[in-house]
Every structure is written in C-alpha cells, then in structure tokens.
Motif scaffolding. Structure first.
Motif, PDB file in Angstrom:
ATOM      1  N   UNK A  46       0.844  -1.182   0.000  1.00  0.00           N
ATOM      2  CA  UNK A  46       0.000   0.000   0.000  1.00  0.00           C
ATOM      3  C   UNK A  46       0.884   1.238   0.000  1.00  0.00           C
ATOM      4  N   UNK A  47       0.599   2.137  -0.921  1.00  0.00           N
ATOM      5  CA  UNK A  47       1.394   3.364  -1.021  1.00  0.00           C
ATOM      6  C   UNK A  47       1.071   4.278   0.153  1.00  0.00           C
ATOM      7  N   UNK A  48       2.123   4.872   0.720  1.00  0.00           N
ATOM      8  CA  UNK A  48       1.967   5.812   1.813  1.00  0.00           C
ATOM      9  C   UNK A  48       1.698   5.161   3.152  1.00  0.00           C
ATOM     10  N   UNK A  49       1.770   3.860   3.241  1.00  0.00           N
ATOM     11  CA  UNK A  49       1.519   3.164   4.516  1.00  0.00           C
ATOM     12  C   UNK A  49       2.767   2.396   4.911  1.00  0.00           C
ATOM     13  N   UNK A  50       2.957   2.255   6.201  1.00  0.00           N
ATOM     14  CA  UNK A  50       4.109   1.501   6.683  1.00  0.00           C
ATOM     15  C   UNK A  50       3.750   0.041   6.948  1.00  0.00           C
ATOM     16  N   UNK A  51       2.529  -0.327   6.576  1.00  0.00           N
ATOM     17  CA  UNK A  51       2.068  -1.702   6.787  1.00  0.00           C
ATOM     18  C   UNK A  51       2.874  -2.673   5.936  1.00  0.00           C
ATOM     19  N   UNK A  52       2.826  -3.931   6.342  1.00  0.00           N
ATOM     20  CA  UNK A  52       3.556  -4.949   5.603  1.00  0.00           C
ATOM     21  C   UNK A  52       2.950  -5.156   4.218  1.00  0.00           C
ATOM     22  N   UNK A  53       3.707  -5.789   3.367  1.00  0.00           N
ATOM     23  CA  UNK A  53       3.263  -6.031   2.000  1.00  0.00           C
ATOM     24  C   UNK A  53       2.650  -7.428   1.889  1.00  0.00           C
ATOM     25  N   UNK A  54       1.967  -7.650   0.777  1.00  0.00           N
ATOM     26  CA  UNK A  54       1.368  -8.946   0.495  1.00  0.00           C
ATOM     27  C   UNK A  54       2.047  -9.518  -0.726  1.00  0.00           C
ATOM     28  N   UNK A  55       2.367 -10.790  -0.695  1.00  0.00           N
ATOM     29  CA  UNK A  55       2.980 -11.446  -1.840  1.00  0.00           C
ATOM     30  C   UNK A  55       1.932 -12.334  -2.511  1.00  0.00           C
ATOM     31  N   UNK A  56       1.885 -12.258  -3.845  1.00  0.00           N
ATOM     32  CA  UNK A  56       0.967 -13.100  -4.611  1.00  0.00           C
ATOM     33  C   UNK A  56       1.730 -13.735  -5.763  1.00  0.00           C
ATOM     34  N   UNK A  57       1.339 -14.949  -6.102  1.00  0.00           N
ATOM     35  CA  UNK A  57       1.911 -15.616  -7.260  1.00  0.00           C
ATOM     36  C   UNK A  57       1.025 -15.262  -8.444  1.00  0.00           C
ATOM     37  N   UNK A  58       1.581 -14.513  -9.361  1.00  0.00           N
ATOM     38  CA  UNK A  58       0.805 -13.970 -10.467  1.00  0.00           C
ATOM     39  C   UNK A  58       0.908 -14.870 -11.688  1.00  0.00           C
TER      40      UNK A  58
END
Length: 135
Positions: A46-58
C-alpha cells in the motif's frame, strides 16, 4: 400455400439464428495491459503506509482486478483498456462491487487504485505492485 411455406422458412431460420446467439460464449476483450505483465511472485504494498506487504503468485494477472474480492465470482465491465492503463468496474452480487485502475510502468511494476464496497463497508486503497521473483 406459398405464404405458409415462407413463414416456415422464416421460423426455421430464426430458430437456427437464436440457437447460435444462445450458444455463443461471451467475448471478453483482450486486456492488453495484463498480457504485458511478467508472471511470477509479485509484492503488493500500500502506497503511503508503513504496513507490511502482500505477496501473490501472479500466474493469472486478472487477480489484480479484484484484490478486495479475490475469491468472489464477479462480472466485469471494461471502462478503459490500453497497454499502459486498464480501468475495470466489477460487481460481485451480495459480496459487493468495485472499480480498479491499473497503470503499467513496466512489465515488472504497476500502480493499482481500487475502491468500492465489500461486505457492506467501503474500501479504497492504492498499491504498488512489483515483480519480486519466481513462484
């Protein structure tokens, strides 16, 4: 007699054409932007957030169109479709609806904006999607 034969021919033709119309599958437009994305592991942050990221297999890039409604069966309407920008509106029955816009910066980097209603509550967020490896 001639009129009756003509009516039969027209009725038969109409029946055949109706059969083709019913059995023809719905055509989904080619989503040029998604076709240009590299497959593999993508990190969505998420842009502008310090939250963790999510990984997806695309494997299927259409996953990016319904991030909030990932597991829902939805109908889609393509609003804008170009190699660099895709905007799609979707409805998922009782699960909600949304609009997603994806801007392609490269085959490995996209900007995603999505908003709508999920479980009777509004959502709106902006993500950066970046290919980070294989899956």
């Amino acid at each position: 007699m001639k009129g009756l034969k003509l009516v039969k021919i027209i009725s038969a033709s109409a029946a055949v054409l109706t059969g083709f119309a019913i059995s023809a599958p719905a055509q989904t437009p080619d989503l040029a932007l998604l076709g240009g994305l590299a497959q593999g592991e993508w990190t969505l942050k998420e842009r502008g957030a310090s939250a963790s990221s999510t990984k997806v297999c695309l494997g299927n890039p259409e996953l990016l169109l319904q991030i909030q409604h990932r597991n829902a069966t939805c109908t889609r309407y393509v609003i804008e479709n170009s190699p660099t920008k895709l905007r799609v509106s979707y409805k998922c029955g009782g699960a909600g609806h949304g609009v997603t816009e994806i801007k392609r910066e490269s085959g490995n980097l996209v900007q995603i904006s999505t908003q709508g209603i999920s479980n009777n509550a509004p959502f709106s967020f902006k993500l950066e999607g970046r290919r980070t490896g294989s899956c």
